[in-house]
Design a protein around this motif. Structure first.
Motif, PDB file in Angstrom:
ATOM      1  N   CYS B  25     -17.246  21.120   9.832  1.00  0.00           N
ATOM      2  CA  CYS B  25     -15.752  22.160  10.683  1.00  0.00           C
ATOM      3  C   CYS B  25     -14.656  21.379  10.651  1.00  0.00           C
ATOM      4  CB  CYS B  25     -16.517  22.169  11.691  1.00  0.00           C
ATOM      5  SG  CYS B  25     -14.976  23.737  12.182  1.00  0.00           S
ATOM      6  N   CYS B  28     -13.974  21.369  14.685  1.00  0.00           N
ATOM      7  CA  CYS B  28     -13.617  21.847  15.411  1.00  0.00           C
ATOM      8  C   CYS B  28     -15.515  19.644  15.221  1.00  0.00           C
ATOM      9  CB  CYS B  28     -14.880  21.600  16.923  1.00  0.00           C
ATOM     10  SG  CYS B  28     -16.537  22.368  15.858  1.00  0.00           S
ATOM     11  N   CYS B  44     -17.039  29.292  12.235  1.00  0.00           N
ATOM     12  CA  CYS B  44     -18.216  27.802  13.116  1.00  0.00           C
ATOM     13  C   CYS B  44     -18.786  28.461  13.805  1.00  0.00           C
ATOM     14  CB  CYS B  44     -17.054  26.806  12.910  1.00  0.00           C
ATOM     15  SG  CYS B  44     -18.047  25.226  13.989  1.00  0.00           S
ATOM     16  N   CYS B  47     -17.140  26.530  17.254  1.00  0.00           N
ATOM     17  CA  CYS B  47     -15.719  26.327  17.729  1.00  0.00           C
ATOM     18  C   CYS B  47     -15.381  27.942  16.946  1.00  0.00           C
ATOM     19  CB  CYS B  47     -15.033  25.453  17.372  1.00  0.00           C
ATOM     20  SG  CYS B  47     -14.628  25.811  15.522  1.00  0.00           S
ATOM     21  N   HIS B  49     -14.091  29.190  14.536  1.00  0.00           N
ATOM     22  CA  HIS B  49     -12.852  28.569  13.196  1.00  0.00           C
ATOM     23  C   HIS B  49     -14.109  29.531  12.025  1.00  0.00           C
ATOM     24  CE1 HIS B  49     -10.899  26.732  10.186  1.00  0.00           C
ATOM     25  NE2 HIS B  49     -11.883  26.069   9.185  1.00  0.00           N
TER      26      HIS B  49
END
Ligand SMILES: [Zn+2]
Lengths: 323, 275
Positions: B25, B28, B44, B47, B49
């Protein structure tokens, strides 16, 4: 003391020599020498200015003595009342807006101002506008719409200001909104690129029925330095980028992005600001005279259609493209 | 004007690389199983994302049917710009697209809309003549059929290699939207990572409703240009969707999983038909 560019140097040298000789022109042989130098000066002028490279034009467009909006206001208008502020956040000194009278014609004037002295340049932010500048410009243009006065915009900016406050207050939105509203304004708009036409920052006051460029002005999607830095990771290659980007008045006329080129005095606008201002005045007043004949609906429709035609694409034969 | 990220931040390519079963990622640094990430709409799971995704993927995620328009429009090289054609050919092979936007008629829930989706993997989603022309035609299609208009933005800005013609696409799209606006058309602008410069300073900012994906970079000038100009550190989260929300520049920040539902609800609200 006038400043000059590298390629202006041979000219300046001869000009200085002529000035010296003029003080002693009654002495023997001096008149002949003066005549010879003046002929040489004319030849040099023609040689240098007949074949300017795009980069040399960029240098002329950024010449420290080049006339700015405040100069044009002095040289072109009988009367000018400056109006300030966007009535939202503040007053952006990078753009001057107001009520102008030019040869009896009452118009709205909007122009970017770079500032002449060091102090002025800081106050004017080198002609780089913030969102409040674009909003002020539109507010005053709308006065023109409401009271049937045509709008003249003078473009001379390196670009819209890239800063934290500018982003927080919606630089992109301010420009986008101006593009849409200028495409809808029910009064004639004429734009003149007098120096640097720096990308979206220029276009933000540049949507118009007629767009003209001074002979040595340039108008580009990105600065030559920025383009060179991205493409070749070398800002020093800006002269090459200036040529590749096709940014001169002649290029833009050929690409049908502008409607005409306004001539500059030999040697550039700074050599004779009055003559430059007179040339602009004539073209602008002629354009207003023509545009005022159109009913507002037709004016707006034609303005939109002009922009809707811009661009170059390939249209493939669908039969040959199965996907 | 074209926004470029440093190498280490390079976006994930749209197609899986041969041994790319796993990836890290960007945000993170957790190692993610690619299939699982894709099933999670490239968000993600650790996190949140939002990875950049290609136009075709957005069309899958957002629509229940899509008919593409103007497939025969492809870029020219009007300035004879050096290496432009090679760059175009490379990106055409990489993405399967002719240029940086896909437009068409789409079904979204019970609604029929005019949909445009930009593709960041084609020349950074930059706007040249083809993008401008396809957006213009899409707006006209929406106007003639009384369909809402939705454009998903993903762009570093104007296409440098088409010079001033790229800049004029801003005026072209904005002028066409002026007409659409006067006709009472609904325009929903969706901003994904990144929507910047020439695109943000034209149609992407002109939505009646502006939705942003979490974390999307949104603005006019690129953060590096700003930093070089002001020579100061930029505030945390500068120009990200949440920052722009706080500063009043977007209406809502909506995660990708809820994007379609949110759009349907907005279309429901503005629709005069019963569904
Ligand atoms: Zn993560």
């Amino acid at each position: 003391m006038a400043k000059y560019l590298d390629f202006e140097e041979p000219i300046v040298k001869i000009e200085n020599r002529i000035k010296e000789l003029e003080l002693i022109k009654d002495e023997a042989g001096v008149q002949e020498e003066l005549d010879r130098l003046r002929a040489e000066l004319q030849r040099l002028y023609r040689e240098i200015y007949a074949s300017l490279t795009p980069w040399q034009r960029v240098m002329l467009a950024r010449h420290p003595d080049r006339p700015y909006t405040l100069d044009y206001i002095k040289l072109m208008t009988e009367d000018f009342i400056e109006l300030h502020g966007d009535r939202r956040f503040g007053d952006d000194p990078a753009v001057i807006t107001g009520l102008a009278t030019i040869d009896g014609e009452k118009i709205i004037l909007v122009g970017q101002e770079k500032g002449r002295t060091t102090r002025d340049k800081i106050v004017r932010n080198f002609g780089m506008m913030h969102p409040e500048g674009y909003r002020k410009a539109l507010r005053v243009m709308k006065l023109g719409e409401k009271f049937h006065r045509p709008v003249l915009t003078l473009i001379d900016t390196p670009g819209a200001y890239p800063g934290i406050g500018a982003e927080e207050r919606g630089q992109a939105e301010a420009i986008a909104y101006n593009l849409r509203e200028m495409a809808s304004l029910r009064t004639p708009i004429v734009a003149v690129v007098t120096g640097e036409g720096g990308s979206g920052g220029a276009l933000g006051i540049g949507v118009a029925d007629r767009v003209y460029m001074l002979e040595n002005a340039f108008y580009s999607v990105i600065s030559p330095e920025g383009c060179a830095a991205i493409l070749w990771r070398d800002a020093a290659k800006a002269p090459e980028a200036a040529a590749a980007l096709k940014i001169t008045a002649q290029d833009l006329l050929e690409l049908r992005v502008i409607d005409g080129i306004i001539p500059e005095p030999l040697g550039g606008a700074h050599r004779n600001p009055k003559e430059t201002a007179d040339n602009i005045k004539k073209v602008v007043l002629d354009a207003f005279r023509e545009l005022k004949k159109l009913p507002p609906d037709e004016l707006v429709r034609k303005r939109r259609e002009k922009y809707q035609r811009m661009g170059v694409i390939n249209i493939e034969d669908t039969q040959n493209t199965p996907n | 004007m074209i926004f470029r990220r440093k190498k280490k931040l390079k976006p994930v390519p749209p197609k899986p690389v041969p041994d790319g079963l796993w990836l890290k990622c960007d945000k993170c640094s957790n190692i993610l199983y690619r299939k699982e990430l894709e099933k999670n709409l490239s968000v993600c799971p650790k996190c949140g994302h939002h990875f950049r995704i290609p136009a075709r993927r957005y069309i899958q995620i957002l629509t229940d049917g899509f008919e593409e328009f103007d497939k025969n429009l492809s870029p020219a090289n009007p300035l004879n710009f050096r290496e432009y054609e090679e760059k175009l050919r490379k990106d055409q092979e990489k993405t399967g697209l002719k240029d940086a936007i896909v437009t068409g008629k789409a079904k979204i829930g019970p609604h029929t809309v005019a949909l445009g989706v930009m593709d960041f993997f084609f020349r950074g989603g930059s706007m040249g003549s083809v993008v401008g022309e396809k957006v213009k035609r899409l707006i006209y299609y929406a106007m003639e059929n009384n369909f809402p208009l939705i454009i998903v933005g993903a762009s570093g800005g104007a296409r440098m290699q088409e010079g001033i013609l790229s800049l004029m696409q801003m005026a072209k799209t904005a002028a066409t939207l002026a007409e659409f606006h006067e006709n009472g058309g609904l325009f929903i602008s969706v901003l994904t990572d990144p929507t910047m410069a020439g695109v943000m300073a034209s149609y992407a900012s002109l939505g009646d409703i502006i939705i942003a994906e979490p974390g999307a970079l949104i603005g006019f000038a690129g953060p590096r240009v700003i930093q070089q100009t002001i020579k100061k550190e930029l505030p945390p989260g500068f120009q990200r969707a949440e920052f722009m929300l706080k500063h009043g520049m977007v209406d809502i920040v909506v995660p990708r999983q809820k994007l379609k539902d949110t759009i349907v609800k907005i279309l429901d609200f503005f629709s005069n038909e019963k569904h």
